[in-house]
Enzyme design. Structure first.
Site, short mmCIF file in Angstrom:
data_model
loop_
_atom_site.label_atom_id
_atom_site.label_comp_id
_atom_site.label_asym_id
_atom_site.label_seq_id
_atom_site.Cartn_x
_atom_site.Cartn_y
_atom_site.Cartn_z
N GLU A 1 0.85 -1.26 0.21
CA GLU A 1 0.16 -0.03 -0.10
C GLU A 1 0.89 1.10 -0.02
O GLU A 1 1.94 1.33 0.68
CB GLU A 1 -0.90 0.11 1.33
CG GLU A 1 -2.04 1.17 1.17
CD GLU A 1 -3.11 1.26 2.27
OE1 GLU A 1 -2.70 0.82 3.41
OE2 GLU A 1 -4.08 1.46 1.99
N GLY B 1 3.75 1.70 10.22
CA GLY B 1 3.42 0.93 11.95
C GLY B 1 2.96 -0.34 11.50
O GLY B 1 3.53 -1.24 12.15
N ALA B 2 1.73 -0.63 10.96
CA ALA B 2 1.60 -1.90 10.57
C ALA B 2 0.69 -1.86 9.32
O ALA B 2 0.21 -0.71 8.81
CB ALA B 2 0.50 -2.37 11.79
N MET B 3 0.26 -3.04 8.79
CA MET B 3 -0.33 -2.94 7.28
C MET B 3 -1.26 -4.14 7.32
O MET B 3 -0.94 -5.19 7.55
CB MET B 3 0.84 -3.17 6.00
CG MET B 3 0.04 -3.23 4.79
SD MET B 3 -1.01 -1.86 4.58
CE MET B 3 -2.03 -2.59 3.26
N GLU B 4 -2.76 -3.79 6.95
CA GLU B 4 -3.61 -4.71 7.10
C GLU B 4 -3.94 -5.98 5.83
O GLU B 4 -4.82 -6.13 5.19
CB GLU B 4 -4.96 -4.12 6.95
CG GLU B 4 -5.49 -3.33 5.71
CD GLU B 4 -4.86 -1.87 5.80
OE1 GLU B 4 -3.90 -1.53 6.54
OE2 GLU B 4 -5.31 -1.11 5.08
N ASN B 5 -2.61 -6.54 5.46
CA ASN B 5 -2.63 -7.39 4.28
C ASN B 5 -3.67 -8.23 4.68
O ASN B 5 -3.47 -8.87 5.84
CB ASN B 5 -1.21 -8.11 4.08
CG ASN B 5 -0.13 -7.12 3.97
OD1 ASN B 5 -0.12 -6.30 3.17
ND2 ASN B 5 0.71 -7.03 5.02
N HIS C 1 -9.71 -3.44 9.67
CA HIS C 1 -9.57 -3.38 8.13
C HIS C 1 -9.86 -4.56 7.40
O HIS C 1 -10.12 -4.55 6.31
CB HIS C 1 -8.25 -3.12 7.86
CG HIS C 1 -7.73 -1.58 7.77
ND1 HIS C 1 -8.64 -0.50 7.24
CD2 HIS C 1 -6.65 -0.91 8.23
CE1 HIS C 1 -7.85 0.67 7.43
NE2 HIS C 1 -6.85 0.30 8.08
N GLU D 1 -5.81 -2.60 12.62
CA GLU D 1 -5.74 -3.21 11.41
C GLU D 1 -6.58 -4.69 11.16
O GLU D 1 -7.13 -4.85 10.03
CB GLU D 1 -4.09 -4.08 11.61
CG GLU D 1 -3.01 -2.93 11.90
CD GLU D 1 -2.93 -1.98 10.50
OE1 GLU D 1 -3.45 -2.15 9.44
OE2 GLU D 1 -2.61 -0.69 10.94
ZN LIG Z 1 -5.23 1.74 8.42
#
Ligand SMILES: [Zn+2]
Length: 570
Positions: free
Chosen positions: A143, A276-280, A316, A313
């Site tokens: 993203e 910080g973090a990613m919602e794969n 999401h 996350e």
């Molecule tokens: Zn987000």
């Protein structure tokens, strides 16, 4: 996505439509078969890709997004015939043109592409990371527009497709992707090949892959296995977040009325990670320091951050992954919703942490930014990758969350949830716009949400609501007036015709509970029951606006503050 540095400043947003970088709507993907073979020593990877597409109109060119991809063989198969494609990169557009001699007619076709990519050190696309022992790994961060660095693709959110991902990993290494592994076979050579289950339809930016030395602990929620992955020796530091994730998944299962749909959920802490973090989908990647913590000795502040980012996350998975924005100009709805939702599963789990008060104090930070002259509207057009990345700011997260919070307070939590459920149910595995969201909420709530929301989303700034209350007999007349609030005194006092539709929840000293009204004009008078000495404009602190009172009203309010106001209001 949760950005690490939450910088609440704005740069002038320039938009040149001349540099539009959208794919032509000539073909749509249905399925990607992708095999990645990373070479951690050489910092490259081999890709083997088959894309099943639907050609929408006759064409001799298929255009894909691709960056830093070295193409080997490219062929197109349609109507039983296979032809080689000529590859012409259009570097500045981050695209590649695949041209065939014999035009393709409308209907199904297959692209087969072999290529080499770079395991870059920029922490985007498919990149090379290193843990504190020097062990290398490959991981993805796509993203918003970096999937094209890992696989040639229709890299726009509304080209959803299913994925069959495989990874060829070094001996002893773990390979993780969005869905569960369905097979793990030895070879080629010393390596082993992990094949993952076919995914549901998802956007290109939500595909994910991690290959490296990792270990895990496992729990579950509502029958869904949840694993926390870490680099070797750190897995016990995943205990805290595992407990949080179990609570959060089961909370959202109930909230959305749709069970977590991806079969498994992995959370992995990566030493090198840009966001910080990613919602794969099904594989949430985190910066290691906001996932792993010593259960006994870790600070409560960091535990709250970990729980809150994890909740953001996981929200999401439904809001963003299951239903995705049609285009990036509506990414604020994804981020605003996930930010708004984050505290909800945690309130009941750890009431002593007062997550609701954190929301209120975050709100006041956003109000401050939004009182500056150079703030931006929540909704903003964006075409190029640079413009798209600029959309991930404090307005998209903080203000959008605050506006959703105000809407929830106005509609009531049950009605708001019914609208959210209906929206997710309608657009399951598809894409939607913000307009779709508030049209659905308006229909479900029978309130003018579709009139209210554009005033908050499409214009910049924040109003101040001035309150004048007058008791007369057995009721209180409250006159509310609105104008845009600026820190800059001259700007504040200058003529301004901006108008919001403001849900104002009023509570007078003589009332046992608040009453919500909709202020749609510059000035409007409402009648409240009982004779009140003061009237509070933002009862429950759910509103996104400032409130102004006469000095006498402030004195009367101050007298009763301790006994009659909630902590959120004081
Ligand atoms: Zn987000």
């Amino acid at each position: 996505m949760k950005r690490m540095l939450f910088v609440l400043t704005f740069v002038a947003f320039t938009l040149s439509l001349a540099s539009a970088q959208r794919l032509p709507d000539v073909a749509r993907p249905e399925n990607y078969k992708l095999t990645f073979t990373p070479d951690l020593e050489k910092a490259t990877f081999e890709g083997d890709e088959t894309i099943t597409i639907q050609v929408l109109k006759p064409t001799s060119e298929i255009i894909l997004n691709a960056v830093d991809i070295d193409f080997h063989d490219v062929s197109v198969t349609a109507g039983g015939a296979t032809q080689k494609a000529k590859v012409t990169p259009e570097k500045e557009k981050e695209m590649v043109v695949l041209a065939v001699e014999k035009p393709l007619s409308a209907g199904p076709a297959t692209l087969h592409i072999t290529y080499t990519g770079i395991l870059n050190s920029e922490m985007r696309g498919l990149y090379l990371g290193k843990d504190d022992q020097g062990r290398k790994y490959a991981a993805t961060q796509f993203e918003a527009t970096d999937a094209r660095r890992a696989y040639p693709s229709f890299d726009e959110p509304d080209y959803k497709a299913t994925f069959d991902i495989s990874a060829v990993a070094d001996k002893g290494m773990v390979a993780l992707s969005n869905y569960k592994a369905v097979s793990d076979t030895p070879g080629p050579g010393e390596k082993h090949t992990v094949k993952f289950a076919t995914t549901a339809k998802m956007s290109s930016y939500l595909a994910a892959l991690v290959v490296g030395n990792f270990e895990y602990i496992e729990g579950s929620a509502d029958g869904i296995p949840i694993r926390i992955y870490s680099t070797p020796g750190k897995k016990e530091m995943g205990r805290f977040v595992l407990g949080a994730a179990e609570q959060i998944v089961s909370y959202y299962d109930k909230y959305f009325g749709i069970k977590y749909p991806y079969g498994k959920l992995d959370l992995i802490g990566l030493p090198d990670f840009s966001a910080g973090a990613m919602e794969n989908t099904g594989l949430i990647t985190f910066r290691e320091v906001i996932l792993l913590i010593d259960q006994q000795h870790g600070s409560p502040g960091l535990k709250k951050t970990i729980a809150s980012v994890t909740s953001h996350e996981i929200a999401h998975m439904w809001f963003g992954d299951l239903v995705t924005m049609k285009w990036w100009d509506d990414v604020w709805l994804n981020e605003g919703f996930a930010t708004w939702a984050a505290s909800k599963p945690l309130l009941g789990w750890k009431p002593e942490w007062n997550f609701d008060l954190d929301d209120v104090s975050q709100n006041s930070g956003t109000l401050n930014t939004d009182s500056l002259a150079n703030t931006r509207p929540i909704h903003q057009a964006a075409e190029t990758p640079g413009q798209i990345m600029e959309l991930f700011d404090g307005i998209a997260y903080g203000k959008a969350a605050a506006v959703l919070n105000m809407l929830e307070a106005y509609l009531g939590p049950e009605t708001f949830r019914a609208g959210v459920r209906e929206y997710v149910r309608q657009h399951f595995y598809g894409n939607a716009t913000a307009d779709d969201f508030w049209t659905t909420l308006a229909r479900v709530s029978k309130r003018p949400v579709d009139q209210i929301m554009p005033t908050w989303v499409k214009q910049e700034g924040v109003p101040i609501v001035n309150v004048k209350a007058q008791c007369s007999g057995n009721s209180t007349k409250v006159t509310l007036s609105q104008r845009r609030y600026y820190y800059d005194r001259a700007k504040f006092e200058a003529a301004n015709d901006q108008l919001w539709q403001i849900p104002v929840c009023l509570k007078g000293s003589a009332m046992s509970s608040g009453k919500c009204e909709l202020l749609t004009k510059k000035e409007e008078t409402f009648t409240l029951p009982g004779c009140s000495a003061w009237v509070l404009a933002n009862a429950g602190a759910g509103g996104y606006y400032r409130a102004g009172y006469d000095p006498d009203a402030v004195r009367a309010l101050a007298k009763d503050a301790e006994a009659k106001l909630s902590p959120a209001n004081t």
